[in-house]
Design a protein around this motif. Structure first.
Motif, PDB file in Angstrom:
ATOM      1  N   GLY A  18       0.797  -1.214   0.000  1.00 19.30           N
ATOM      2  CA  GLY A  18       0.000   0.000   0.000  1.00 19.30           C
ATOM      3  C   GLY A  18       0.831   1.266   0.000  1.00 19.30           C
ATOM      4  N   LYS A  19       2.117   1.152  -0.352  1.00 19.33           N
ATOM      5  CA  LYS A  19       3.011   2.310  -0.406  1.00 19.33           C
ATOM      6  C   LYS A  19       3.292   2.691  -1.851  1.00 19.33           C
ATOM      7  CE  LYS A  19       5.516   1.071   3.844  1.00 19.33           C
ATOM      8  NZ  LYS A  19       6.866   0.768   4.405  1.00 19.33           N
ATOM      9  N   GLU A  68       0.605   8.895   0.993  1.00 22.99           N
ATOM     10  CA  GLU A  68      -0.484   7.951   1.242  1.00 22.99           C
ATOM     11  C   GLU A  68      -1.252   7.675  -0.045  1.00 22.99           C
ATOM     12  OE1 GLU A  68      -0.940   6.496   4.127  1.00 22.99           O
ATOM     13  OE2 GLU A  68       0.620   7.645   5.165  1.00 22.99           O
ATOM     14  N   ASN A  69      -2.023   6.595  -0.020  1.00 23.89           N
ATOM     15  CA  ASN A  69      -2.811   6.184  -1.180  1.00 23.89           C
ATOM     16  C   ASN A  69      -3.767   7.298  -1.615  1.00 23.89           C
ATOM     17  OD1 ASN A  69      -4.325   4.829  -3.107  1.00 23.89           O
ATOM     18  ND2 ASN A  69      -4.340   2.925  -1.955  1.00 23.89           N
ATOM     19  N   GLY A  70      -3.600   7.751  -2.856  1.00 18.83           N
ATOM     20  CA  GLY A  70      -4.474   8.770  -3.416  1.00 18.83           C
ATOM     21  C   GLY A  70      -4.154  10.194  -3.011  1.00 18.83           C
ATOM     22  N   GLU A  71      -3.088  10.403  -2.248  1.00 18.54           N
ATOM     23  CA  GLU A  71      -2.742  11.746  -1.771  1.00 18.54           C
ATOM     24  C   GLU A  71      -2.210  12.606  -2.908  1.00 18.54           C
ATOM     25  OE1 GLU A  71       0.272  13.790   1.545  1.00 18.54           O
ATOM     26  OE2 GLU A  71       0.231  11.611   1.244  1.00 18.54           O
ATOM     27  N   THR A  95       5.756  17.984  -2.960  1.00 19.88           N
ATOM     28  CA  THR A  95       5.180  18.362  -1.678  1.00 19.88           C
ATOM     29  C   THR A  95       3.744  17.877  -1.586  1.00 19.88           C
ATOM     30  OG1 THR A  95       4.393  20.521  -2.492  1.00 19.88           O
ATOM     31  CG2 THR A  95       6.628  20.437  -1.569  1.00 19.88           C
ATOM     32  N   ASP A  96       3.222  17.818  -0.352  1.00 21.42           N
ATOM     33  CA  ASP A  96       1.822  17.468  -0.162  1.00 21.42           C
ATOM     34  C   ASP A  96       0.958  18.716  -0.275  1.00 21.42           C
ATOM     35  OD1 ASP A  96       2.075  18.839   2.259  1.00 21.42           O
ATOM     36  OD2 ASP A  96       2.240  17.004   3.456  1.00 21.42           O
ATOM     37  N   GLU A  97      -0.330  18.569   0.004  1.00 19.55           N
ATOM     38  CA  GLU A  97      -1.252  19.706  -0.157  1.00 19.55           C
ATOM     39  C   GLU A  97      -0.953  20.845   0.804  1.00 19.55           C
ATOM     40  OE1 GLU A  97      -5.461  18.503  -1.825  1.00 19.55           O
ATOM     41  OE2 GLU A  97      -5.048  17.363   0.020  1.00 19.55           O
ATOM     42  N   GLU A 101       7.417  19.067   2.147  1.00 26.04           N
ATOM     43  CA  GLU A 101       8.183  18.242   1.224  1.00 26.04           C
ATOM     44  C   GLU A 101       8.055  16.762   1.567  1.00 26.04           C
ATOM     45  OE1 GLU A 101      12.862  17.445   0.635  1.00 26.04           O
ATOM     46  OE2 GLU A 101      12.272  19.553   0.348  1.00 26.04           O
ATOM     47  N   VAL A 102       7.809  15.940   0.534  1.00 27.60           N
ATOM     48  CA  VAL A 102       7.740  14.488   0.733  1.00 27.60           C
ATOM     49  C   VAL A 102       8.841  13.760  -0.044  1.00 27.60           C
ATOM     50  CG1 VAL A 102       5.293  14.445   1.304  1.00 27.60           C
ATOM     51  CG2 VAL A 102       5.984  14.248  -1.085  1.00 27.60           C
TER      52      VAL A 102
END
Length: 237
Positions: A18-19, A68-71, A95-97, A101-102
């Motif tokens: 799931g990653k 994450e899934n769908g992020e 980056t995320d919403e 930074e990811v």
């Protein structure tokens, strides 16, 4: 010029844990780079028709957090430097919403003349079309060197789906080839946060492929051979 895109990962981008898979990370980066090239007037399709094409020689990726899934992801990429040289570096920040930074990454490209099978000069005009920036995501240029001794060897059978339109294994597939040589406990743990790939030669279809493995300190090294020729070196941490 900082080129920006948004990307919503698809179910197929995630592995059995799931990653977001390591290959999916490279595919996202590669597709964004291709879109940036087209936006800058340097379409990959047009380049291939002219007989001059960009080839990828190196990836360096740091995963701060696996999305994450769908992020949804915000992707920024740019070509860096002040003057054309033998190679060009491209940087990425995901980056995320919330703007956190990811993932950060760096890719190294060279220009290749298909007819002569040789690297060719990067012109001032072509380089300038990308409006290069000085910013870099990594503070140092890290040289990856292959260990002199390996402790395990794995034979790998290529699938037809591994081969791209150029008749060789696509660059994003090498990370999965390397994972085939990783011991089961590390493969199952699936917690690598960095990987570094250097490409030496292409792996062509119908090649006899094997991978040699060594773990040293926190680094897992895999060299990929085709018909006994070393084609790539992968480090995972």
């Amino acid at each position: 010029m900082f080129y920006k895109e948004k990307y919503s990962p698809r179910p197929g981008d995630y592995n059995r844990n799931g990653k977001l898979s390591y290959e999916a990370v490279l595919q996202i980066l590669e597709n964004t780079a291709g879109n940036h090239s087209a936006y800058s007037g340097d379409s990959i399709a047009d380049a291939n028709k002219s007989g001059i094409a960009w080839i990828l020689t190196e990836w360096r990726v740091v995963i701060v957090r696996r999305p994450e899934n769908g992020e949804p992801l915000n992707i920024t990429t740019w070509v860096r430097g002040k003057a054309p040289a033998g190679s060009v570096y491209r940087d990425f920040i995901l980056t995320d919403e919330n703007g956190t930074e990811v993932i950060r990454a760096e890719a190294k490209f060279a220009l290749f003349d298909i007819a002569s099978s040789r690297l060719t000069r990067i012109s001032e005009e072509l380089f300038a079309s990308y409006l290069p920036e000085d910013k870099t995501v990594f503070d140092n240029l890290r040289k990856l060197r292959a260990p002199s001794v390996f402790t395990a060897e794995t034979e790998i059978g290529l699938r037809r789906s591994d081969i791209d339109f150029n008749g060789h294994v696509h660059n994003t597939r090498y990370i999965d080839l390397a994972m085939e040589a990783i011991p089961e406990e590390h493969y199952a743990d699936d917690s690598f946060t960095e990987f570094h790939i250097v490409y030496y030669k292409p792996v062509f279809e119908n090649s006899a492929v094997k991978a040699q493995y060594l773990v040293k300190d926190t680094s897992h090294f895999v060299t990929i051979f085709a018909d006994d020729v070393c084609c790539a070196l992968v480090e995972l941490k």
